[in-house]
Design a protein around this motif. Structure first.
Motif: not given
Length: 289
Positions: A265-269, A282-284
């Protein structure tokens, strides 16, 4: 014999006189030619000096080269061309009027096509210039705002020249305190929002694992099940990694503690992104860029 010798002497003397006369004429002609060449050379040098002294209208470096003189020279040249064209009779390709009409139509169509292309190019350039002018106008507005702000600060400095540095330091510390309070408020709101809308996965999503080869029994979870990390903890980990000043590494490794649907979800958003060379990190996302 006496007459023959006399004749021979007479012929020899005549030949010598003719030879001397021819040599004299050749010398006179050579001198005359040299004198004429010298005179022409002197005239050529005088003409060359006169040309060097005259002002050159086509030279840009000459300070006397004005636009008016250049325009007049061009006008004279064009007028001469017009006069020549008026005097010269037009030559027809053929006396057939249909052929002449077809040639004229072809030439007119070609000229029209060229003018259309030129018009398209001019419109494109005009549009680009308008856009560039708008960008420059916006940039000028921003510069004017910065200038006004700096002028206000300078005016404040003039009004309070004796303001101590400690008061400025206190002002900066107050701004920092308000910033930290605003950050804490935002973090509380974020925590409440995440806990309300993104709770921990239910027991059906629980998993079993072993740490260092030992079972997880005896730690208060009799069935050996271990829950995933909340979404808030994942966000805090990403933010801490992004703002860390020690050994800056903004990437967080995807471990078994992270619930895959939350990570996806964080990646798709667009909140997080993967490492370009390691998909398990992953990173912000840098929203300020």
């Amino acid at each position: 014999m006496t007459d023959l010798s006399a004749a021979r002497r007479f012929l020899a003397s005549s030949f010598d006189q003719d030879h001397q006369h021819q040599s004299t004429n050749s010398e006179k002609a050579e001198k005359q030619l040299k004198m004429e060449i010298k005179e022409q050379w002197l005239k050529l040098n005088k003409l060359h000096d006169k040309l060097l002294q005259e002002t050159c209208l086509g030279s840009v470096k000459n300070p006397e080269c004005t636009m008016l003189q250049i325009s007049e020279a061009k006008e004279q040249r064009l007028q001469a061309e017009v006069d020549i064209m008026k005097k010269s009779l037009p030559s027809l390709i053929t006396p057939n009027s249909e052929v002449i009409e077809a040639v004229l139509l072809t030439s007119l169509q070609s000229s029209t096509d060229q003018l259309k292309q030129t018009l398209s190019v001019v419109k494109t350039q005009r549009r680009e210039l308008v856009e560039e002018t708008e960008r420059e106008r916006k940039l000028l507005g921003q510069h004017m705002e910065v200038k006004a702000s700096l002028e206000q600060k300078l005016e404040a400095e003039r009004k309070e020249p004796g303001k101590p540095a400690s008061s400025r330091l206190k002002s900066l510390e107050e701004k920092k305190r308000r910033g930290l309070e605003e950050q804490q408020r935002l973090m509380r709101n974020l925590g409440q929002f995440v806990l309300k809308h993104y709770p921990l996965p239910g027991p059906e999503f629980s998993r079993k694992r072993k740490l260092s080869g030992k079972s997880t029994k005896g730690d208060g979870n009799d069935d050996g099940e271990d829950q995933y990390l909340p979404l808030l903890n994942i966000l805090e980990g990403l933010m801490n990694k992004s703002t860390s000043t020690e050994e800056y590494d903004p990437y967080l490794e995807i471990t078994s503690d992270l619930w895959p649907p939350y990570v996806e979800m964080l990646l798709r958003c667009g909140i997080a992104k993967r490492h370009p060379e390691d998909s398990n990190r992953i990173c912000m996302t840098a929203f300020h860029i």
